[in-house]
Design a protein around this motif. Sequence first.
Motif, PDB file in Angstrom:
ATOM      1  N   PHE A  34      -0.153   2.024  -3.785  1.00 11.28           N
ATOM      2  CA  PHE A  34       0.421   3.285  -3.315  1.00 11.28           C
ATOM      3  C   PHE A  34       1.951   3.188  -3.263  1.00 11.28           C
ATOM      4  O   PHE A  34       2.508   2.112  -3.049  1.00 11.28           O
ATOM      5  CB  PHE A  34      -0.069   3.611  -1.900  1.00 11.28           C
ATOM      6  N   TYR A  36       4.818   5.368  -0.982  1.00 11.83           N
ATOM      7  CA  TYR A  36       5.085   6.381   0.023  1.00 11.83           C
ATOM      8  C   TYR A  36       6.590   6.587   0.131  1.00 11.83           C
ATOM      9  O   TYR A  36       7.378   5.667  -0.082  1.00 11.83           O
ATOM     10  CB  TYR A  36       4.563   5.944   1.392  1.00 11.83           C
ATOM     11  N   GLN A  38       9.618   8.068   2.862  1.00 13.53           N
ATOM     12  CA  GLN A  38       9.883   8.406   4.269  1.00 13.53           C
ATOM     13  C   GLN A  38      11.297   8.943   4.382  1.00 13.53           C
ATOM     14  O   GLN A  38      12.262   8.227   4.118  1.00 13.53           O
ATOM     15  CB  GLN A  38       9.696   7.188   5.165  1.00 13.53           C
ATOM     16  N   PHE A  90       8.307   3.063   0.259  1.00 17.52           N
ATOM     17  CA  PHE A  90       7.443   1.940   0.594  1.00 17.52           C
ATOM     18  C   PHE A  90       6.320   1.818  -0.424  1.00 17.52           C
ATOM     19  O   PHE A  90       5.642   2.792  -0.735  1.00 17.52           O
ATOM     20  CB  PHE A  90       6.822   2.116   1.983  1.00 17.52           C
ATOM     21  N   PHE A 103       1.992  -2.951   3.734  1.00 20.37           N
ATOM     22  CA  PHE A 103       3.223  -2.365   3.217  1.00 20.37           C
ATOM     23  C   PHE A 103       4.264  -3.420   2.891  1.00 20.37           C
ATOM     24  O   PHE A 103       4.330  -4.491   3.521  1.00 20.37           O
ATOM     25  CB  PHE A 103       3.830  -1.412   4.255  1.00 20.37           C
ATOM     26  N   GLY A 104       5.114  -3.088   1.928  1.00 18.37           N
ATOM     27  CA  GLY A 104       6.329  -3.849   1.724  1.00 18.37           C
ATOM     28  C   GLY A 104       7.360  -3.452   2.764  1.00 18.37           C
ATOM     29  O   GLY A 104       7.127  -2.559   3.589  1.00 18.37           O
ATOM     30  N   LYS A 105       8.520  -4.085   2.715  1.00 20.89           N
ATOM     31  CA  LYS A 105       9.548  -3.832   3.727  1.00 20.89           C
ATOM     32  C   LYS A 105      10.350  -2.570   3.436  1.00 20.89           C
ATOM     33  O   LYS A 105      11.149  -2.145   4.272  1.00 20.89           O
ATOM     34  CB  LYS A 105      10.488  -5.032   3.839  1.00 20.89           C
TER      35      LYS A 105
ATOM     36  N   GLY B  40      13.888  -1.087  10.156  1.00 27.75           N
ATOM     37  CA  GLY B  40      14.171  -1.823   8.927  1.00 27.75           C
ATOM     38  C   GLY B  40      12.989  -2.534   8.311  1.00 27.75           C
ATOM     39  O   GLY B  40      13.157  -3.330   7.375  1.00 27.75           O
ATOM     40  N   GLN B  41      11.800  -2.271   8.804  1.00 27.38           N
ATOM     41  CA  GLN B  41      10.588  -2.926   8.304  1.00 27.38           C
ATOM     42  C   GLN B  41       9.586  -1.903   7.795  1.00 27.38           C
ATOM     43  O   GLN B  41       9.698  -0.709   8.084  1.00 27.38           O
ATOM     44  CB  GLN B  41       9.941  -3.748   9.420  1.00 27.38           C
ATOM     45  N   GLY B  42       8.608  -2.385   7.073  1.00 20.97           N
ATOM     46  CA  GLY B  42       7.497  -1.530   6.686  1.00 20.97           C
ATOM     47  C   GLY B  42       6.488  -1.440   7.813  1.00 20.97           C
ATOM     48  O   GLY B  42       6.478  -2.283   8.721  1.00 20.97           O
ATOM     49  N   PRO B  43       5.652  -0.439   7.790  1.00 15.74           N
ATOM     50  CA  PRO B  43       4.615  -0.306   8.830  1.00 15.74           C
ATOM     51  C   PRO B  43       3.665  -1.498   8.814  1.00 15.74           C
ATOM     52  O   PRO B  43       3.331  -2.019   7.753  1.00 15.74           O
ATOM     53  CB  PRO B  43       3.893   0.985   8.434  1.00 15.74           C
ATOM     54  N   GLN B  44       3.242  -1.892  10.026  1.00 14.55           N
ATOM     55  CA  GLN B  44       2.251  -2.971  10.169  1.00 14.55           C
ATOM     56  C   GLN B  44       1.022  -2.418  10.871  1.00 14.55           C
ATOM     57  O   GLN B  44       1.147  -1.736  11.898  1.00 14.55           O
ATOM     58  CB  GLN B  44       2.838  -4.121  10.982  1.00 14.55           C
TER      59      GLN B  44
END
Lengths: 113, 115
Positions: A34, A36, A38, A90, A103-105, B40-44
Amino acid sequence: AQSVTQLGSHVSVSEGALVLLRCNYSSSVPPYLFWYVQYPNQGLQLLLKYTTGATLVKGINGFEAEFKKSETSFHLTKPSAHMSDAAEYFCAVAYSGNTPLVFGKGTRLSVIA
Amino acid sequence: ETGVTQSPTHLIKTRGQQVTLRCSSQSGHNTVSWYQQALGQGPQFIFQYYREEENGRGNFPPRFSGLQFPNYSSELNVNALELDDSALYLCASSPFVAGGLDEQFFGPGTRLTVL
């Protein structure tokens, strides 16, 4: 364990230029993939997804991504950037249809006039 | 068709307090997932609820707990708040599709600040 790597935390392009956001994943089985987007102070909006079948996937707002199993990649592209594309993007992967997203960062895309 | 909604939009708490965040799922969706997105991070992934039962949990301590109600809305509760709990909390709802892909639809999130 699954993981997603997005190369480049920040990408800057000129308006009208090609957008390329990179995503590599690790998975022992063919994953669901995927992208996404934001926008500031908003939730996540699905741009596109790969499940099975055609490896070139078209999404909303002119974005597309290609699943390359041999490279474990799912890079996001758009031929011509628009100012409204500036956002955080993302990449995410799931083992199967009912498993949570990993997810990636994220990559922040800036578009310069 | 109403999308996923979350309340409140913003919240400020102090360390040690407890907080409850709420999520209303999209019509027809019986599964709710919660994610934490630090700056600054992706969702966890925190956890998922399916038909009022916890159906998977990420690497979060027990002070993160949840509920799902018969109308499939959900709550996320966090006890003994820590500074590192400051984040955007995202709720996502999906229809459970056996053997298929549950596309997750995200709400706008709740921004929690712990002082």
